[in-house]
Design a protein around this motif. Structure first.
Motif: not given
Lengths: 113, 119
Positions: B92-96
């Motif tokens: 998974a990835s996230s900007s925050t």
């Protein structure tokens, strides 16, 4: 220890009914909660989130309620559709250093026509 | 955008073999995560990264290694596969930041998963 659990592993509803999926969490210091939907063979998909300074948040056909007094989270789906059939996970962000989201075990929602 | 992509989709390993699970995201997210999901269970965090060159252990890191040489890629390495590592692996990835004390909003974008069986 911290844990996030769901009250029922499965929930079966008729198309058009409202669905309520419940989740209990144990860490009163958790500050952020998310509901994810996971369809068969796919990764989890973000549905809605809520911060700990809120009691309720509404999205499109979904509402999340947070009761910090009893450490309970619920997801309400209005007018449930067959496409809503999936496994629903609640997740919390704890205050434990080095952790990301802590997921519960999931509730399988089955919608029949 | 393709989002988060993972390869392979399926893999069967023998005990003691090694392999690398690939994960790539094209959203320029700083934060990336590896989770495993055992049957009927929620996801457990294996490793995470807050940016290129920075990785750290999650809840269940034993038996795994990661690297983050670029923003886009976050491969997960199994050195000596064991039956206990049979699971579905999600990147998974996230900007925050989804970490403790992180952002007030954190949407993590998940890949489709890799189903690994160790026999």
């Amino acid at each position: 220890g911290e844990s996030v659990g769901l009250h029922l592993p499965t929930l079966s509803v008729q198309e058009g009914d409202n669905s309520i999926i419940n989740c209990a969490y144990s860490n009163s210091a958790s500050d952020y909660f998310i509901w994810y939907k996971q369809e068969s063979g796919k990764g989890p998909q973000f549905i809605i989130d809520i911060r700990s300074n809120m009691d309720k948040r509404q999205g499109q056909r979904v509402t999340v309620l947070l009761n910090k007094t009893v450490k309970h989270l619920s997801l309400q789906i209005a007018a449930t559709q067959p496409g809503d059939s999936a496994v629903y996970f609640c997740a919390e962000r704890s205050n434990q250093a080095g952790t990301a989201l802590i997921f519960g075990k999931g509730t399988t929602l089955s919608v029949s026509s | 955008n393709a989002g988060v992509t993972q390869t392979p989709k399926f893999r069967i390993l023998k005990i003691g073999q090694s392999m690398t699970l690939q994960c790539t995201q094209d959203m320029n997210h700083n934060y990336m995560y590896w989770y495993r999901q055992d049957p009927g269970m929620g996801l457990k965090l294996i490793y995470y990264s807050v940016g290129a060159g920075i990785t750290d252990k999650g809840e269940v890191p034993n038996g795994y290694n990661v690297s983050r040489s670029t923003t886009e890629d976050f491969p997960l390495r199994l050195e000596l596969a064991a039956p206990s590592q049979t699971s579905v692996y999600f990147c998974a990835s996230s900007s925050t930041s989804g970490l403790a004390g992180g952002s007030s909003y954190n949407e993590q974008f998940f890949g489709p998963g890799t189903r690994l069986t160790v026999l």
